[in-house]
Write a protein that holds these residues in place. Structure first.
Motif, short mmCIF file in Angstrom:
data_model
loop_
_atom_site.label_atom_id
_atom_site.label_comp_id
_atom_site.label_asym_id
_atom_site.label_seq_id
_atom_site.Cartn_x
_atom_site.Cartn_y
_atom_site.Cartn_z
N GLU A 151 0.81 -1.22 0.00
CA GLU A 151 0.00 0.00 0.00
C GLU A 151 0.84 1.26 0.00
O GLU A 151 0.47 2.26 -0.61
N ASP A 152 1.96 1.25 0.71
CA ASP A 152 2.79 2.44 0.83
C ASP A 152 3.86 2.55 -0.26
O ASP A 152 4.67 3.47 -0.25
N SER A 153 3.86 1.65 -1.23
CA SER A 153 4.86 1.67 -2.29
C SER A 153 4.61 2.81 -3.27
O SER A 153 3.47 3.08 -3.65
N GLU A 154 5.70 3.45 -3.68
CA GLU A 154 5.62 4.36 -4.82
C GLU A 154 5.78 3.48 -6.05
O GLU A 154 6.59 2.55 -6.05
N THR A 155 5.01 3.77 -7.09
CA THR A 155 5.04 2.91 -8.28
C THR A 155 5.09 3.72 -9.56
O THR A 155 4.76 4.91 -9.57
N VAL A 156 5.51 3.04 -10.61
CA VAL A 156 5.46 3.57 -11.97
C VAL A 156 4.87 2.48 -12.85
O VAL A 156 4.82 1.31 -12.47
N THR A 157 4.44 2.86 -14.02
CA THR A 157 3.87 1.92 -14.98
C THR A 157 4.71 1.96 -16.24
O THR A 157 5.16 3.03 -16.66
N ILE A 158 4.93 0.80 -16.84
CA ILE A 158 5.73 0.72 -18.07
C ILE A 158 5.04 -0.19 -19.08
O ILE A 158 4.40 -1.17 -18.70
N SER A 159 5.17 0.16 -20.35
CA SER A 159 4.70 -0.69 -21.44
C SER A 159 5.72 -0.63 -22.57
O SER A 159 6.48 0.33 -22.68
N ILE A 160 5.73 -1.69 -23.40
CA ILE A 160 6.65 -1.77 -24.54
C ILE A 160 5.82 -2.17 -25.75
O ILE A 160 5.17 -3.22 -25.75
N ARG A 161 5.85 -1.32 -26.78
CA ARG A 161 4.99 -1.53 -27.95
C ARG A 161 5.79 -1.44 -29.25
O ARG A 161 6.69 -0.63 -29.37
N ALA A 162 5.37 -2.25 -30.21
CA ALA A 162 5.98 -2.22 -31.54
C ALA A 162 4.89 -2.26 -32.61
O ALA A 162 5.10 -2.77 -33.70
N ASP A 163 3.72 -1.70 -32.30
CA ASP A 163 2.59 -1.77 -33.23
C ASP A 163 2.81 -0.99 -34.52
O ASP A 163 2.15 -1.26 -35.52
N THR A 164 3.72 -0.02 -34.53
CA THR A 164 3.99 0.72 -35.77
C THR A 164 4.57 -0.19 -36.85
O THR A 164 4.39 0.07 -38.03
N ILE A 165 5.20 -1.27 -36.43
CA ILE A 165 5.77 -2.21 -37.40
C ILE A 165 4.66 -2.87 -38.21
O ILE A 165 4.84 -3.18 -39.39
N LEU A 166 3.49 -3.06 -37.60
CA LEU A 166 2.38 -3.71 -38.30
C LEU A 166 1.97 -2.95 -39.55
O LEU A 166 1.56 -3.56 -40.54
N GLN A 167 2.09 -1.62 -39.52
CA GLN A 167 1.77 -0.81 -40.70
C GLN A 167 2.98 -0.66 -41.64
O GLN A 167 2.87 -0.06 -42.71
N ASN A 168 4.12 -1.18 -41.24
CA ASN A 168 5.35 -1.07 -42.04
C ASN A 168 6.00 -2.45 -42.23
O ASN A 168 7.22 -2.56 -42.32
N TRP A 169 5.18 -3.47 -42.30
CA TRP A 169 5.65 -4.85 -42.36
C TRP A 169 6.63 -5.07 -43.51
O TRP A 169 7.60 -5.81 -43.38
N ASP A 170 6.37 -4.41 -44.64
CA ASP A 170 7.24 -4.59 -45.81
C ASP A 170 8.65 -4.05 -45.60
O ASP A 170 9.59 -4.48 -46.25
N LYS A 171 8.82 -3.12 -44.64
CA LYS A 171 10.14 -2.56 -44.34
C LYS A 171 10.91 -3.41 -43.33
O LYS A 171 12.12 -3.25 -43.19
N LEU A 172 10.22 -4.27 -42.61
CA LEU A 172 10.83 -5.07 -41.55
C LEU A 172 11.78 -6.11 -42.15
O LEU A 172 11.46 -6.76 -43.14
N SER A 173 12.94 -6.26 -41.53
CA SER A 173 13.90 -7.28 -41.96
C SER A 173 13.20 -8.63 -42.03
O SER A 173 12.48 -9.01 -41.09
N PRO A 174 13.37 -9.36 -43.14
CA PRO A 174 12.65 -10.63 -43.35
C PRO A 174 12.79 -11.63 -42.20
O PRO A 174 11.82 -12.31 -41.85
N GLU A 175 13.95 -11.71 -41.56
CA GLU A 175 14.14 -12.68 -40.49
C GLU A 175 13.35 -12.35 -39.23
O GLU A 175 13.21 -13.18 -38.33
N LEU A 176 12.78 -11.13 -39.15
CA LEU A 176 11.99 -10.71 -37.99
C LEU A 176 10.49 -10.77 -38.24
O LEU A 176 9.69 -10.46 -37.36
N ARG A 177 10.09 -11.16 -39.44
CA ARG A 177 8.67 -11.19 -39.80
C ARG A 177 8.01 -12.44 -39.23
O ARG A 177 7.66 -13.38 -39.93
#
Length: 190
Positions: free
Chosen positions: A40-66
């Motif tokens: 209850e007394d903890s100070e906290t932060v929130t974190i997220s990691i997103r790569a959704d922009t790649i979905l609109q740029n799939w053709d630019k993504l290195s083939p081995e990462l598709r």
């Protein structure tokens, strides 16, 4: 004879511990399993990691990462997650604990290894700078604002919301605009 009895007693103790179900952990394992014990007394932060922009740029993504192995169907590598904030924690401290806790691949360059004097995030989840075109790489925002300094220089406060975004267009595709300073040849945040 005495050595044999001591050895036998030690083996019996070891067997008793193993049978009782006691989990023996290294210091690192213990730290990672108790990293997010929020009280209850903890100070906290929130974190997220997103790569959704790649979905609109799939053709630019290195083939081995598709593959969904590297880019999840929804682009979310880590959904918004809360972590305990310790005094003096930087964005890098939280990111480093987060990727270790969640076993997410990350590679970085130390602050003493570059001209910026801050840690540089080279890659997260096997996605690196230039993996999705010449303007791609990782950026971060805190409370919706993209700071103009490195991850190891941004000291966090209770309640901060950290977002790591993979950009395919120098930040424009994640809501960030750069403005060139006319007096200097460096990029400044608008």
């Amino acid at each position: 004879m005495r050595k044999d009895l001591l050895l036998l007693a030690f083996i019996a103790l070891l067997v008793a511990v193993l049978i009782s179900g006691t989990k023996i952990q290294s210091v690192d394992e213990y730290y990672l399993t108790h990293i997010d014990d929020i009280r209850e007394d903890s100070e906290t932060v929130t974190i997220s990691i997103r790569a959704d922009t790649i979905l609109q740029n799939w053709d630019k993504l290195s083939p081995e990462l598709r593959s969904e192995k590297y880019v999840p169907k929804d682009g979310v590598i880590l959904k918004e997650t809360e972590y305990v904030l310790r005094p003096g924690d930087t964005v890098f401290d939280i990111l480093h604990r987060t990727v270790r806790h969640n076993r997410i691949h990350m590679e970085f360059q130390g602050a003493d290894e570059n001209a910026f004097g801050s840690v540089y995030i080279k890659g997260i989840h096997h996605l690196y700078e230039f993996s999705c075109g010449p303007l791609s790489g990782w950026m971060y925002a805190v409370n919706g604002t993209f700071p103009d300094y490195g991850v190891s220089k941004y000291v966090l406060e209770d309640g901060d919301v950290i977002e790591f975004h993979y950009t395919c267009d120098l930040g424009r595709d994640v809501g960030h605009e750069f403005k060139r300073n006319m007096n200097e040849n460096e990029v400044k945040v608008k």
